[in-house]
Write a protein that holds these residues in place. Structure first.
Motif, short mmCIF file in Angstrom:
data_model
loop_
_atom_site.label_atom_id
_atom_site.label_comp_id
_atom_site.label_asym_id
_atom_site.label_seq_id
_atom_site.Cartn_x
_atom_site.Cartn_y
_atom_site.Cartn_z
N ALA A 77 14.84 40.38 95.50
CA ALA A 77 15.13 38.96 95.00
C ALA A 77 16.72 39.02 94.47
O ALA A 77 17.32 38.16 94.39
N ARG A 78 17.23 39.99 94.10
CA ARG A 78 18.53 40.47 93.62
C ARG A 78 19.66 40.40 94.83
O ARG A 78 20.74 40.51 94.43
N VAL A 79 19.35 40.39 96.00
CA VAL A 79 20.26 40.43 97.04
C VAL A 79 20.13 39.10 97.87
O VAL A 79 20.78 39.00 98.82
N VAL A 80 19.54 38.27 97.45
CA VAL A 80 19.23 37.14 98.01
C VAL A 80 20.62 36.20 98.34
O VAL A 80 20.95 35.99 99.55
N GLY A 81 21.54 36.28 97.43
CA GLY A 81 22.96 35.80 97.50
C GLY A 81 24.01 36.29 98.33
O GLY A 81 25.06 35.82 98.60
N ALA A 90 23.12 47.54 102.25
CA ALA A 90 23.26 48.57 101.12
C ALA A 90 22.68 48.39 99.79
O ALA A 90 22.37 48.91 98.77
N LEU A 91 23.25 46.89 99.72
CA LEU A 91 22.83 46.26 98.16
C LEU A 91 21.30 46.67 97.83
O LEU A 91 20.94 46.93 96.94
N LEU A 92 20.44 46.23 98.99
CA LEU A 92 19.10 46.07 98.71
C LEU A 92 18.56 47.60 98.51
O LEU A 92 17.83 47.83 97.55
N PHE A 93 19.06 48.60 99.35
CA PHE A 93 18.77 49.92 98.95
C PHE A 93 19.24 50.44 97.45
O PHE A 93 18.46 51.23 96.97
N GLY A 94 20.54 50.09 97.36
CA GLY A 94 20.85 50.25 95.96
C GLY A 94 19.99 49.82 94.97
O GLY A 94 19.92 50.34 94.00
N GLU A 95 19.51 48.72 95.12
CA GLU A 95 18.78 48.11 94.06
C GLU A 95 17.65 48.83 93.79
O GLU A 95 16.79 49.01 92.81
#
Length: 212
Positions: A77-81, A90-95
């Protein structure tokens, strides 16, 4: 007491039981959560605890479902935007790595931990874990396809292989963080993910893996 209030209180009690079960399972394992321990911690009778679920297995499944929902809110949910493509991957796996470091998850990634606990135990809990992880893999593969369509990754990218390697890095990071207490693990994992998502390094269809 009105029926509405009674239903509300019943739901609140059920939530309290699940939250406590998750807290215990994060350190003791899902199988290590006992009705007696939950009852003592919550100031309830054993019958009162089990009455909300029927069986210990149903309680385990409810706890697992709550963990899956929490993970979805904490990670995807934090990378939807974010812009679809390698950046969002990269953001997804970082989260996910950040989630492993959260104080709310003292035992690391809960779903990963339960997968290791139940991978050799056939039954509804294993089936539910498998369904959750299969859903995650399908989601990651979809994000890789979006990266290919965006032109961030080559058209001949081996999507299944790249998803396997990205997940492998995350699982290695979880172990290094939880078992080895390696402070360098998060940054090492992020570097590995960045390297895997570099256009010249991604595994190509028809190859045995990433180019050397």
């Amino acid at each position: 007491m009105s029926p509405r209030k009674s239903a509300s209180e019943t739901a609140a009690t059920r939530t309290r039981i699940i939250e406590r079960a998750l807290a215990l399972a994060s350190t003791d394992g899902l199988e290590g959560v006992t009705i007696g321990r939950l009852a003592a911690d919550l100031g309830m009778s054993k019958a009162g605890v089990i009455g909300h679920f029927g069986t210990k297995e149903a309680l385990q499944l409810a706890a697992l479902d709550a963990a899956v929902q929490a993970f979805r809110l904490r990670v995807p949910a934090r990378v939807v935007g974010a812009r679809p493509g390698a950046e969002r991957l990269a953001l997804l796996f970082g989260e996910w790595i950040d989630y492993m470091l959260d104080g709310d998850a003292p035992g690391g990634c809960f779903i990963t931990s339960v997968a290791s606990e139940f991978d050799g135990r056939p039954g509804p809990v294993r089936d539910a874990v498998l369904a959750a992880l299969s859903g995650w893999s399908a989601y990651v593969e979809g994000e890789i396809r979006a990266a290919v369509e965006a032109g961030d990754l080559p058209g001949e990218t081996d999507i299944d292989q790249l998803a396997f390697e990205l997940n492998g890095v995350a699982l290695a990071a979880d172990q290094a963080i939880q078992l080895h207490h390696d402070p360098a693990a998060p940054s090492r994992a992020r570097r590995a993910i960045g390297r895997l998502l570099a256009p010249g390094q991604v595994p190509r269809a028809g190859s045995e893996g990433a180019p050397s």
